[in-house]
Enzyme design. Structure first.
Site, PDB file in Angstrom:
ATOM      1  N   ASP A 100      37.788  27.777  45.102  1.00 60.71           N
ATOM      2  CA  ASP A 100      37.725  29.194  45.420  1.00 60.71           C
ATOM      3  C   ASP A 100      39.169  29.694  45.285  1.00 60.71           C
ATOM      4  O   ASP A 100      40.107  28.895  45.264  1.00 60.71           O
ATOM      5  CB  ASP A 100      37.207  29.354  46.858  1.00 60.71           C
ATOM      6  CG  ASP A 100      37.265  30.790  47.316  1.00 60.71           C
ATOM      7  OD1 ASP A 100      36.746  31.663  46.599  1.00 60.71           O
ATOM      8  OD2 ASP A 100      37.862  31.052  48.370  1.00 60.71           O
ATOM      9  N   PHE A 101      39.364  30.992  45.248  1.00 63.66           N
ATOM     10  CA  PHE A 101      40.738  31.488  45.094  1.00 63.66           C
ATOM     11  C   PHE A 101      41.299  32.096  46.386  1.00 63.66           C
ATOM     12  O   PHE A 101      42.200  31.546  47.002  1.00 63.66           O
ATOM     13  CB  PHE A 101      40.819  32.503  43.942  1.00 63.66           C
ATOM     14  CG  PHE A 101      42.241  32.879  43.628  1.00 63.66           C
ATOM     15  CD1 PHE A 101      43.085  31.949  43.037  1.00 63.66           C
ATOM     16  CD2 PHE A 101      42.735  34.127  43.946  1.00 63.66           C
ATOM     17  CE1 PHE A 101      44.419  32.265  42.775  1.00 63.66           C
ATOM     18  CE2 PHE A 101      44.051  34.457  43.684  1.00 63.66           C
ATOM     19  CZ  PHE A 101      44.899  33.530  43.090  1.00 63.66           C
TER      20      PHE A 101
END
Length: 213
Positions: free
Chosen positions: A9-10
């Site tokens: 995920d970022f």
């Protein structure tokens, strides 16, 4: 079977965008609903896509609100994001070991690219699966399955890593290993309730996990 690919995920996982996200929501919501939302309320909006969030809050003005959000967010991005300790260093070591890296996020690719550039990490990832690439976002398995397809690896060789339950559930729904990050704004205990395979106390924990897999 050994670990060959890591999906990240970022927001809140690779880059600390929590303050940016909360302040952006406060800006657009304060203008629309003066005094009705607190920064604590806005924490609930970290994770879901903007479409999901504004469909709940302002169903008649989803597009307008998203546009306002994105404009303020872009303008204030570089001033409000901070880096987590050891993230880029660990990613570089993993890449050198031949581990394949990709991002699976509910953000648009252009916004992720801005963050990666700021971190000096654009070169470390093979590709980004963003909001613009899928019909359904996490926790639906579609984005994770798309990443696996692009990588051409077996599910048993992949792990999804994130700071929210959407990431863990998407990984589980896709049939891959999962890891939650202890630096999540939601808290380590919250993530543990979704039973990820691992909890990372520090990004460098991945080096050990990969070695032992």
């Amino acid at each position: 079977m050994s670990m060959k690919a890591l999906l990240f995920d970022f927001d809140g996982t690779l880059l600390n965008t929590n303050d940016l996200i909360i302040q952006t929501f406060m800006y657009v919501l304060e203008e629309r609903f003066p005094g009705q939302y607190s920064p604590k309320d806005c924490m609930d909006f970290i994770g879901p896509s903007l479409i999901e969030t504004f469909e709940q809050i302002t169903p008649d003005e989803v597009e307008v609100m998203i546009e306002k959000y994105r404009q303020w967010n872009q303008e204030n991005h570089d001033a409000l994001v901070t880096e987590y300790d050891g993230v880029v260093d660990t990613l570089e070591k993993l890449k050198m070991q031949g581990i394949r890296l990709a991002i699976v996020s509910t953000k648009r690719r252009d916004t992720i690219a801005k963050g990666l550039e700021l971190m000096g990490a654009s070169h470390l990832f093979e590709f980004v699966v963003g909001l613009d690439d899928v019909k359904k976002v996490k926790p639906d398995p579609e984005p994770v399955l798309l990443a696996i397809e692009k990588l051409g690896v077996e599910k048993e060789e992949v792990m999804m890593i994130g700071d929210n339950y959407h990431d863990i559930e998407a990984g589980k729904n896709a049939g891959v290993k999962t890891a939650g990050v202890a630096w999540s704004i939601k808290g380590e205990e919250f993530l543990r309730t979704f039973n990820p395979d691992y909890i990372l106390q520090h990004m460098s924990d991945l080096l050990t996990i990969v070695e032992e897999s």
